[in-house]
Write a protein that holds these residues in place. Structure first.
Motif, PDB file in Angstrom:
ATOM      1  N   VAL A  31       2.783  -3.502  14.206  1.00 12.48           N
ATOM      2  CA  VAL A  31       2.104  -4.340  13.287  1.00 12.48           C
ATOM      3  C   VAL A  31       1.758  -3.408  12.101  1.00 12.48           C
ATOM      4  CG1 VAL A  31       0.252  -5.850  13.095  1.00 12.48           C
ATOM      5  CG2 VAL A  31       1.318  -5.793  15.122  1.00 12.48           C
ATOM      6  N   HIS A  32       1.946  -3.951  10.805  1.00 15.51           N
ATOM      7  CA  HIS A  32       1.556  -3.147   9.683  1.00 15.51           C
ATOM      8  C   HIS A  32       1.042  -4.273   8.763  1.00 15.51           C
ATOM      9  CE1 HIS A  32       4.109   0.176  11.389  1.00 15.51           C
ATOM     10  NE2 HIS A  32       4.986  -1.238  11.695  1.00 15.51           N
ATOM     11  N   ALA A  33      -0.340  -4.281   9.036  1.00 16.76           N
ATOM     12  CA  ALA A  33      -0.803  -5.220   7.897  1.00 16.76           C
ATOM     13  C   ALA A  33      -1.079  -4.483   6.473  1.00 16.76           C
ATOM     14  CB  ALA A  33      -2.487  -5.574   8.201  1.00 16.76           C
ATOM     15  N   THR A  34      -0.808  -5.256   5.312  1.00 13.06           N
ATOM     16  CA  THR A  34      -0.582  -4.486   4.030  1.00 13.06           C
ATOM     17  C   THR A  34      -1.546  -5.181   2.932  1.00 13.06           C
ATOM     18  OG1 THR A  34       1.779  -4.269   4.486  1.00 13.06           O
ATOM     19  CG2 THR A  34       1.139  -4.094   1.979  1.00 13.06           C
ATOM     20  N   THR A  35      -2.199  -4.459   2.384  1.00 14.87           N
ATOM     21  CA  THR A  35      -3.077  -4.894   1.095  1.00 14.87           C
ATOM     22  C   THR A  35      -2.096  -4.814  -0.113  1.00 14.87           C
ATOM     23  OG1 THR A  35      -5.351  -4.462   2.227  1.00 14.87           O
ATOM     24  CG2 THR A  35      -5.193  -4.453  -0.100  1.00 14.87           C
ATOM     25  N   LEU A  36      -2.189  -5.692  -0.872  1.00 19.22           N
ATOM     26  CA  LEU A  36      -1.656  -5.821  -2.091  1.00 19.22           C
ATOM     27  C   LEU A  36      -2.273  -5.207  -3.147  1.00 19.22           C
ATOM     28  CD1 LEU A  36       0.122  -9.350  -2.032  1.00 19.22           C
ATOM     29  CD2 LEU A  36       1.038  -7.094  -1.371  1.00 19.22           C
ATOM     30  N   THR A  37      -1.740  -4.393  -4.084  1.00 10.53           N
ATOM     31  CA  THR A  37      -2.324  -4.018  -5.350  1.00 10.53           C
ATOM     32  C   THR A  37      -3.366  -4.815  -6.025  1.00 10.53           C
ATOM     33  OG1 THR A  37      -0.466  -2.271  -5.731  1.00 10.53           O
ATOM     34  CG2 THR A  37      -2.160  -2.653  -7.458  1.00 10.53           C
ATOM     35  N   GLY A  38      -4.760  -4.284  -6.282  1.00 12.25           N
ATOM     36  CA  GLY A  38      -5.743  -4.980  -6.823  1.00 12.25           C
ATOM     37  C   GLY A  38      -6.720  -5.745  -5.915  1.00 12.25           C
ATOM     38  N   LEU A  39      -6.578  -5.851  -4.713  1.00 13.93           N
ATOM     39  CA  LEU A  39      -7.263  -6.498  -3.732  1.00 13.93           C
ATOM     40  C   LEU A  39      -7.876  -5.616  -2.918  1.00 13.93           C
ATOM     41  CD1 LEU A  39      -4.538  -9.184  -3.285  1.00 13.93           C
ATOM     42  CD2 LEU A  39      -6.866  -9.669  -4.329  1.00 13.93           C
ATOM     43  N   ALA A  40      -9.036  -5.936  -2.092  1.00 12.14           N
ATOM     44  CA  ALA A  40      -9.801  -5.409  -1.143  1.00 12.14           C
ATOM     45  C   ALA A  40      -9.947  -3.955  -1.391  1.00 12.14           C
ATOM     46  CB  ALA A  40      -8.848  -5.414   0.143  1.00 12.14           C
TER      47      ALA A  40
END
Length: 231
Positions: A31-40
């Motif tokens: 499992v690889h949860a990804t944060t997109l640029t500009g968030l969190a």
């Protein structure tokens, strides 16, 4: 081993998948949860639509992932769809979760009245402000879950919402599952309805609202697991 790459919609980061990720790992998946640029944890950084596509493609390539299931929630269906056709034989399946569908030349804001969203982006230095607690009513969420979402959300980079998708081929040509959350509408519409005409796509309904990673994480994880177990 199946590798799930999880991408949440507007205002959310990788943290939104914590409970779903734990369930999938317990079933033996990567499992690889990804944060997109500009968030969190990446908040405040300007980004365009192709920045978010590259976030996903880059994660798959950096980790040299194979047998990949790309999961896109809401807005994230657009960068996930583009990434799906770019990662070639690394892809096993796409799962769109109450999501927008990537269509060549169309943006997140295409096809629905968006003047209010565009004005909000302009008034907030190029970012779309998060929803307030009241906006999450009637979506199958507890007060505690709503508080968790509201506290964790960050403004969303507006360029990602207004810039068009670039699709070398239609998403209907790759295998996929569309998860429809029934408290957010009875059936898929628009590009999602068109996508489901493909023999390569299946529809699964969930009796919950637009944020099932919070309202029904165990049930959602089971659907994700079954999307590959039944192949």
């Amino acid at each position: 081993m199946t590798n799930f790459v999880l991408v949440a919609g507007t205002w959310l980061g990788a943290w939104a998948w914590d409970e779903v990720a734990a369930e999938l790992r317990s079933a033996g998946h990567g499992v690889h949860a990804t944060t997109l640029t500009g968030l969190a944890e990446k908040q405040g950084v300007p980004a365009g639509q192709q920045t978010h596509v590259q976030d996903i493609v880059g994660e798959v390539e950096r980790l040299d992932l194979r047998d990949v299931v790309l999961v896109g929630h809401s807005y994230a269906g657009i960068p996930v769809g583009q990434a799906a056709v770019r990662i070639g034989d690394r892809l096993r399946r796409v799962v769109l979760m109450d999501a927008n569908v990537a269509v060549d030349g169309e943006s997140f804001l295409s096809g629905w009245p968006s003047d209010q969203v565009r004005a909000a982006i302009e008034e907030n230095d190029g970012f779309w402000p998060p929803l307030t607690a009241g906006d999450y009513a009637d979506q199958g969420l507890t007060d505690e879950q709503i508080t968790r979402i509201v506290d964790g959300c960050t403004p969303h980079p507006g360029g990602t919402l207004t810039e068009p998708a670039v699709m070398a081929r239609p998403l209907s040509e790759v295998p996929g599952t569309y998860v429809k959350c029934l408290l957010d509408g009875d059936e898929p519409w628009g590009a999602a309805a068109e996508l489901l005409k493909s023999e390569r796509w299946a529809l699964v309904n969930m009796d919950t609202g637009h944020w099932p990673m919070f309202s029904q994480p165990r049930e959602l994880a089971a659907i994700l697991h079954q999307s590959v177990a039944r192949e």
